[in-house]
Design an enzyme around this catalytic site. Sequence first.
Site, PDB file in Angstrom:
ATOM      1  N   ASP A  13       0.809  -1.229   0.000  1.00 50.79           N
ATOM      2  CA  ASP A  13       0.000   0.000   0.000  1.00 50.79           C
ATOM      3  C   ASP A  13       0.837   1.273   0.000  1.00 50.79           C
ATOM      4  O   ASP A  13       0.430   2.301   0.557  1.00 50.79           O
ATOM      5  CB  ASP A  13      -0.968   0.014   1.205  1.00 50.79           C
ATOM      6  CG  ASP A  13      -1.884  -1.192   1.190  1.00 50.79           C
ATOM      7  OD1 ASP A  13      -2.241  -1.649   0.090  1.00 50.79           O
ATOM      8  OD2 ASP A  13      -2.218  -1.686   2.278  1.00 50.79           O
ATOM      9  N   LYS A  16       1.810   2.099  -5.108  1.00 48.64           N
ATOM     10  CA  LYS A  16       2.355   1.539  -6.358  1.00 48.64           C
ATOM     11  C   LYS A  16       1.412   1.817  -7.530  1.00 48.64           C
ATOM     12  O   LYS A  16       1.859   2.168  -8.621  1.00 48.64           O
ATOM     13  CB  LYS A  16       2.559   0.010  -6.212  1.00 48.64           C
ATOM     14  CG  LYS A  16       3.567  -0.365  -5.132  1.00 48.64           C
ATOM     15  CD  LYS A  16       3.656  -1.864  -4.943  1.00 48.64           C
ATOM     16  CE  LYS A  16       2.419  -2.480  -4.357  1.00 48.64           C
ATOM     17  NZ  LYS A  16       2.144  -2.132  -2.959  1.00 48.64           N
ATOM     18  N   GLY A  40      -4.430  -4.391  -3.892  1.00 45.78           N
ATOM     19  CA  GLY A  40      -5.454  -3.372  -4.102  1.00 45.78           C
ATOM     20  C   GLY A  40      -4.715  -2.126  -4.539  1.00 45.78           C
ATOM     21  O   GLY A  40      -4.074  -1.470  -3.720  1.00 45.78           O
ATOM     22  N   HIS A  41      -4.725  -1.848  -5.822  1.00 46.47           N
ATOM     23  CA  HIS A  41      -3.953  -0.727  -6.366  1.00 46.47           C
ATOM     24  C   HIS A  41      -4.910   0.365  -6.839  1.00 46.47           C
ATOM     25  O   HIS A  41      -5.760   0.119  -7.693  1.00 46.47           O
ATOM     26  CB  HIS A  41      -3.071  -1.197  -7.526  1.00 46.47           C
ATOM     27  CG  HIS A  41      -1.995  -2.156  -7.102  1.00 46.47           C
ATOM     28  ND1 HIS A  41      -1.053  -2.667  -7.948  1.00 46.47           N
ATOM     29  CD2 HIS A  41      -1.714  -2.693  -5.892  1.00 46.47           C
ATOM     30  CE1 HIS A  41      -0.240  -3.472  -7.277  1.00 46.47           C
ATOM     31  NE2 HIS A  41      -0.633  -3.510  -6.017  1.00 46.47           N
ATOM     32  N   GLN A 220       2.145  -6.060  -3.278  1.00 47.26           N
ATOM     33  CA  GLN A 220       2.631  -6.199  -1.895  1.00 47.26           C
ATOM     34  C   GLN A 220       3.920  -5.393  -1.691  1.00 47.26           C
ATOM     35  O   GLN A 220       4.074  -4.366  -2.310  1.00 47.26           O
ATOM     36  CB  GLN A 220       2.813  -7.684  -1.505  1.00 47.26           C
ATOM     37  CG  GLN A 220       1.496  -8.446  -1.363  1.00 47.26           C
ATOM     38  CD  GLN A 220       0.889  -8.900  -2.672  1.00 47.26           C
ATOM     39  OE1 GLN A 220       1.553  -9.506  -3.483  1.00 47.26           O
ATOM     40  NE2 GLN A 220      -0.379  -8.615  -2.900  1.00 47.26           N
TER      41      GLN A 220
HETATM   42  P1  GDP Z   1      -0.755   0.262  -3.565  1.00 40.88           P
HETATM   43  O1  GDP Z   1      -1.329  -1.018  -3.070  1.00 40.88           O
HETATM   44  O2  GDP Z   1       0.708   0.374  -3.284  1.00 40.88           O
HETATM   45  O3  GDP Z   1      -1.086   0.535  -5.006  1.00 40.88           O
HETATM   46  O4  GDP Z   1      -1.445   1.430  -2.702  1.00 40.88           O
HETATM   47  P2  GDP Z   1      -3.022   1.557  -2.368  1.00 40.88           P
HETATM   48  O5  GDP Z   1      -3.729   2.035  -3.571  1.00 40.88           O
HETATM   49  O6  GDP Z   1      -3.518   0.324  -1.705  1.00 40.88           O
HETATM   50  O7  GDP Z   1      -2.976   2.644  -1.216  1.00 40.88           O
HETATM   51  C1  GDP Z   1      -2.415   3.903  -1.425  1.00 40.88           C
HETATM   52  C2  GDP Z   1      -3.496   4.955  -1.116  1.00 40.88           C
HETATM   53  O8  GDP Z   1      -2.901   6.238  -1.018  1.00 40.88           O
HETATM   54  C3  GDP Z   1      -4.534   5.078  -2.216  1.00 40.88           C
HETATM   55  O9  GDP Z   1      -5.759   5.450  -1.633  1.00 40.88           O
HETATM   56  C4  GDP Z   1      -3.990   6.188  -3.090  1.00 40.88           C
HETATM   57  O10 GDP Z   1      -5.021   6.884  -3.801  1.00 40.88           O
HETATM   58  C5  GDP Z   1      -3.385   7.097  -2.052  1.00 40.88           C
HETATM   59  N1  GDP Z   1      -2.190   7.856  -2.480  1.00 40.88           N
HETATM   60  C6  GDP Z   1      -1.192   7.480  -3.319  1.00 40.88           C
HETATM   61  N2  GDP Z   1      -0.231   8.433  -3.373  1.00 40.88           N
HETATM   62  C7  GDP Z   1      -0.643   9.421  -2.553  1.00 40.88           C
HETATM   63  C8  GDP Z   1      -0.073  10.673  -2.161  1.00 40.88           C
HETATM   64  O11 GDP Z   1       1.025  11.052  -2.563  1.00 40.88           O
HETATM   65  N3  GDP Z   1      -0.782  11.426  -1.259  1.00 40.88           N
HETATM   66  C9  GDP Z   1      -1.989  11.027  -0.774  1.00 40.88           C
HETATM   67  N4  GDP Z   1      -2.616  11.810   0.098  1.00 40.88           N
HETATM   68  N5  GDP Z   1      -2.561   9.865  -1.124  1.00 40.88           N
HETATM   69  C10 GDP Z   1      -1.882   9.064  -1.989  1.00 40.88           C
HETATM   70  P1  IMO Z   2      -0.811  -4.227  -2.285  1.00 40.78           P
HETATM   71  O1  IMO Z   2      -0.340  -4.776  -3.611  1.00 40.78           O
HETATM   72  C1  IMO Z   2      -0.911  -4.616   2.044  1.00 40.78           C
HETATM   73  C2  IMO Z   2      -0.901  -8.693   3.665  1.00 40.78           C
HETATM   74  C3  IMO Z   2      -2.156  -9.140   4.383  1.00 40.78           C
HETATM   75  C4  IMO Z   2      -1.561 -10.107   5.395  1.00 40.78           C
HETATM   76  C5  IMO Z   2      -0.431 -10.777   4.592  1.00 40.78           C
HETATM   77  C6  IMO Z   2      -0.829 -12.112   3.972  1.00 40.78           C
HETATM   78  O2  IMO Z   2      -2.116  -3.537  -2.348  1.00 40.78           O
HETATM   79  O3  IMO Z   2       0.269  -3.435  -1.640  1.00 40.78           O
HETATM   80  P2  IMO Z   2      -2.351 -12.807   1.924  1.00 40.78           P
HETATM   81  O4  IMO Z   2      -3.805 -12.556   1.643  1.00 40.78           O
HETATM   82  O5  IMO Z   2      -1.440 -12.266   0.880  1.00 40.78           O
HETATM   83  O6  IMO Z   2      -2.062 -14.245   2.236  1.00 40.78           O
HETATM   84  O7  IMO Z   2      -2.058 -11.992   3.287  1.00 40.78           O
HETATM   85  O8  IMO Z   2      -0.109  -9.874   3.564  1.00 40.78           O
HETATM   86  N1  IMO Z   2      -1.107  -8.194   2.294  1.00 40.78           N
HETATM   87  C7  IMO Z   2      -1.072  -6.893   1.945  1.00 40.78           C
HETATM   88  N2  IMO Z   2      -0.927  -5.781   2.710  1.00 40.78           N
HETATM   89  N3  IMO Z   2      -1.012  -4.507   0.704  1.00 40.78           N
HETATM   90  C8  IMO Z   2      -1.120  -5.607  -0.069  1.00 40.78           C
HETATM   91  O9  IMO Z   2      -1.086  -5.552  -1.413  1.00 40.78           O
HETATM   92  C9  IMO Z   2      -1.203  -6.869   0.548  1.00 40.78           C
HETATM   93  N4  IMO Z   2      -1.339  -8.138   0.098  1.00 40.78           N
HETATM   94  C10 IMO Z   2      -1.266  -8.929   1.171  1.00 40.78           C
HETATM   95  O10 IMO Z   2      -2.800  -8.058   5.013  1.00 40.78           O
HETATM   96  O11 IMO Z   2      -0.962  -9.394   6.438  1.00 40.78           O
HETATM   97 MG    MG Z   3      -2.883  -1.675  -1.858  1.00 35.48          MG
END
Ligand code: GDP
Ligand code: IMO
Ligand code: MG
Length: 435
Positions: A13, A16, A40-41, A220
Amino acid sequence: MRNLVVVGMQWGDEGKGKVVDFLAEHFDVVARFQGGSNAGHTVIDGNRIFKFRIMPTGAVRGKKVVIGNGVVLDPFVLEEEIQSLESAGITIDLLISERAHIITPYHIQIDSLQEKMKSDMKVGTTKRGIGPTYSDKVSRIGIRVCDILSNESSQWEQLSEASKLRIGNLYSSQIDIPVTEIFNRLRDVLLKLRDYVGDTGEFLLGAIHTGKRILFEGAQGALLDIDHGTYPYVTSSNCVSSAAATGSGISFKHLDAVLGIAKAYTTRVGQGPFPTEIQDTMAEHLLKTGKEYGTITGRARRCGWLDLVALRYAARINGTEFLALTKADVLCDIDPVQVCVAYELDGEELCSIPANTSVLDSVNPVYEEMPGWHSIQSDEYENLPGTLREYISTIEKLVDSKVVIVSVGPDRNDTIIVPGSHSDMLELNDNNRDD
Ligand code: GDP
Ligand code: IMO
Ligand code: MG
């Protein structure tokens, strides 16, 4: 540097999805190579918000997208994502590896049962069937896209017999859905996806030979990696850069550079050690200001200060030379900010992540205080607050990587490229293209 691997540097998270979407403009193909619908991207393009679990983020820009053999594929989730993109008027140009393993409803059920049985030792998985599917792949009883499309019944019978036995004998439960119904549903959905299925390695190599640029989108993060992460509180795939080769079917020789994505602070979802976790009003502030709730599960993320020990370790195992720092805006108005520069244990200083989880649980972070910043109003790096640039320099020094992108908001446009030779090396300027 034509082909770039983008990886998470913390516990996932990091943003990415946002950074890959920003960069995708400069690439021809975006490929996922590991993980599955545990990811979850998020991509925010003006008032359009996309949250992808399996679809490579480049799909939003209409790029060719690839789901490699290292991914575990839930075809029902993919079908939903295809439909939602199509209803947003986006044409999909997708290739799915015929070798990718399938997440079946058995795997999802076993994931939940396993977590329940582990009780206090549970990992806090996303319950998407990830661990059980990778386990069956390694145990050689898994089922792949090509097996279902070719009606490979012996492989299917082996998997369903083993799954029934596990669910019945180990967990004293019953399968939720009858065997034949599961198979028919999987076959039906894969028949709909059949035109997208092929050999991703062959395709990618051909693309590389014709001068196309590939962006590999990691899921991840390094500390969730099955080998290098905080085991057993990890996911079940290798999330480090080298997995981009094995997980897509090309040689590591074609991976030209690695860009690590790091949040300006740290978050973690699920169980496991987290040395810089904070639980006071500051954690509440980061949770609320950073909207730190799981993209897919909605779970509140645990929050803490930036951990440079962990980041240095992530840079080492990924071979990261470039970094994108995200969510710098979330730290606005926090003064001073803290960064963890070492761990202390029994009077000794540790400068890397110990392998043993209980040791990592016991370390005390050694913090350095840094002056904060109060607003970010410019989209030019030179005009960012000096204190933020000082924060960036400290990261660069301690992690030995160059920050080339600073993200200051969730939208695609809230992104600053740091000018200079390092971002030039990544060829993020169309003038550098020779095709
Ligand atoms: P990922 O799994 O690495 O793709 O990240 P996620 O999408 O799960 O979580 C990142 C969250 O932060 C999302 O809600 C994005 O919209 C938000 N986000 C990404 N970059 C920024 C930033 O520079 N500032 C803020 N405030 N939010 C951001
Ligand atoms: P993105 O790509 C954050 C965490 C889960 C748990 C552990 C194992 O959005 O960054 P799993 O379901 O993979 O067997 O769970 O890994 N986890 C993540 N945490 N972002 C993710 O993906 C994750 N994918 C798995 O919360 O701790
Ligand atoms: Mg994510």
